[in-house]
Design an enzyme around this catalytic site. Structure first.
Site, PDB file in Angstrom:
ATOM      1  N   ASP A 155      34.884 -40.586 -11.161  1.00 57.84           N
ATOM      2  CA  ASP A 155      35.438 -41.441 -10.347  1.00 57.84           C
ATOM      3  C   ASP A 155      36.384 -42.133 -11.159  1.00 57.84           C
ATOM      4  OD1 ASP A 155      36.449 -42.625  -7.572  1.00 57.84           O
ATOM      5  OD2 ASP A 155      36.348 -44.256  -8.858  1.00 57.84           O
ATOM      6  N   LYS A 190      27.402 -44.191  -3.902  1.00 58.33           N
ATOM      7  CA  LYS A 190      28.424 -44.390  -5.157  1.00 58.33           C
ATOM      8  C   LYS A 190      28.042 -45.409  -6.131  1.00 58.33           C
ATOM      9  CE  LYS A 190      32.707 -43.709  -6.146  1.00 58.33           C
ATOM     10  NZ  LYS A 190      33.797 -42.772  -5.500  1.00 58.33           N
TER      11      LYS A 190
END
Ligand code: NDP
Length: 451
Positions: free
Chosen positions: A171, A131
């Site tokens: 995201d 991430k």
């Protein structure tokens, strides 16, 4: 190993996570939530304990932090921080989104990267966990400013990623516009058309059909599976949805397609409740085209919709709750309010939106609870399908991708259900998701030796 000594060992691992990663409460929370379900695995499988797999899995393989300087439209210089945490690549290249939001810090990126390991394993599609992101705030920035920021961000990130290495996606704050600018800069620096280096691309230039819709659609499909297990379906159910970004919009769309009705959406300034059900075209126009606020939705919708500044969207009575904004947005008080109003199922579109206290309240009340690792895995699953299309230079129809998404979500539901039963926690999707995801990664790590 007995169950009690397994629990002691996991508590010690968690204490070490806290000691080594100070001031990262979200990462501590995400780690605790997984570790406290793994005792039965350690007790049943001595080789997992011997190989120190739990100790290894909580430590990222690599963490990259970098400076991102950029200029705004008035020529002023800003300095943001960039992050990429490459957590685990036992099952495939690191895979996970980029978040651009002022609250992003290393602990947030680590919590998201850690969850991503197990989620990606659950999809069964051969992807590791990672991430990244930045504390850059795209709100109120012009397209030119966002482009300059993305170009500066990629000027450092490009050396750490690749279609066989690490494949970022979107995201919070990173959608199609940002992925386009990031991909353009990657292509320019590397002089390569390497479509599989990023997912969430435009459908005309390497993106997958239905990737935009996948997370929200997938969460509704997972909710439908949970209801089916209880002898019900979505037809006629009323739902509260939080957020009004990518995940929320396509959650509303799929709910409506399957005969349910979404009553709410929200953003950081408040929520809208619409007695007639959310008007999807108006919502898309305001959020996707105009980049406006949910308050504008209420102003333009007419008498059926009310904007509630601040307030808790979870006070609106409904059968289903689908939190789709951000972490820890649904606490114990909100869970009690949902239970009082007769909620049947809560399913996480966002990552870790429901606090541990709230999960306990829901569990004690017998509410079906779908954890994000399972319920919102549809997004990354279609990202993996995008990578497949890219490596075969292929384009699949929307019908084909949607049908594969439906199969993946059914498989994930089945895997969680069956694993929870096997480990003595029937109906507990949290335990099922954590153990099933962990075992897949652990088996690969065992086979690959101490690396
Ligand atoms: P978007 O940026 O498209 O939308 C985010 C929405 O949540 C906006 O309405 C935003 O409101 C709201 N929001 C964000 N932060 C806060 C906050 N601190 N307080 C209140 N509201 C907030 O993001 P996505 O829809 O892509 O992501 C939403 C969630 O889903 C995140 O948890 C993400 O990690 C998760 N997720 C996303 C996937 C994807 O494919 N995009 C895949 C799996 C999970 P405002 O505009 O006011 O900030």
């Amino acid at each position: 190993m007995t169950s009690a000594s397994a629990q002691d060992r996991l508590a010690a691992v968690h204490a070490e996570v806290v000691r080594r990663n100070p001031a990262e409460p979200e990462f501590h929370q995400a780690a605790r939530e997984v570790l406290e379900t793994l005792a039965p695995v350690l007790a049943a499988r001595p080789e997992v304990a011997e190989a120190a797999l739990v100790e290894r899995i909580v430590e990222p393989e690599r963490q990259v932090l970098f400076r991102v300087p950029w200029q705004d439209d008035r020529g002023r210089t800003h300095v943001n921080r960039g992050f990429r945490v490459e957590f685990n690549s036992a099952l495939g290249p690191y895979k996970g989104g980029l978040r651009f939001h002022p609250t992003v810090n290393l602990g947030i990126v680590k919590f998201l990267g850690f969850e991503q390991i197990f989620k990606n394993a659950l999809t069964g599609l051969g992807i590791g966990g990672g991430k990244g992101g930045s504390d850059f705030d795209p709100h109120g920035r012009s397209d030119a400013e966002v482009m300059r920021f993305c170009q500066s961000f990629m000027t450092e990130l490009y050396r750490h990623i690749g279609d066989r290495t690490d494949v970022p996606a979107g995201d919070i704050g990173v959608g199609g516009r940002e992925i386009g600018y990031l991909f353009g800069q990657y292509r320019r620096i590397t002089n390569r058309w390497e479509a599989g280096v990023l997912t969430g691309k435009g459908v005309g230039w390497g993106g997958s059909n239905a990737r935009t819709e996948a997370t929200g659609y997938g969460n509704v499909l997972f909710t439908a599976e949970m209801l089916r297990q209880r002898g019900e379906d979505l037809e006629g159910q009323q739902a509260v949805v939080s957020g009004s970004g990518n995940v929320a919009i396509y959650t509303v769309e799929k709910l409506h397609q399957l005969g349910a009705r979404a009553l709410t959406v929200s953003d950081s300034s408040g929520y809208v409740v619409d007695d007639k059900g959310i008007d999807l075209e108006l919502l898309k126009q305001i959020k996707e085209v105009e980049r406006g606020r949910v308050e504008d939705y209420a102003k333009r919708r007419g008498t059926s919709a009310t904007f509630v500044p601040g307030g808790s969207v979870w006070d609106v009575p409904a059968d289903l709750a689908l939190p789709s904004a951000t972490q820890n947005e649904l606490g114990a008080e909100a869970a009690r309010s949902l239970v009082r109003n007769g909620v049947k199922a809560v399913s996480e579109g966002a990552n870790m939106p429901v606090t541990p206290d709230a999960v306990r309240v829901l569990r004690e009340a017998g509410v079906a609870f779908g954890p994000g690792k399972a319920a919102n895995a549809g997004g990354v699953a279609v990202s993996a399908l995008e990578m497949r299309q890219n490596s075969g230079r292929d384009v699949w129809s929307k019908e084909r991708v949607e049908s594969e998404l439906a199969t993946v979500m059914q498989d994930i539901h089945h895997t969680c259900w069956e694993t929870a039963e096997r480990y003595g926690a029937p109906g507990d999707y949290v335990t099922g998701a954590n153990i099933a995801g962990f075992e897949r990664v652990a088996d690969a790590m065992l086979a690959q030796g101490l690396v």
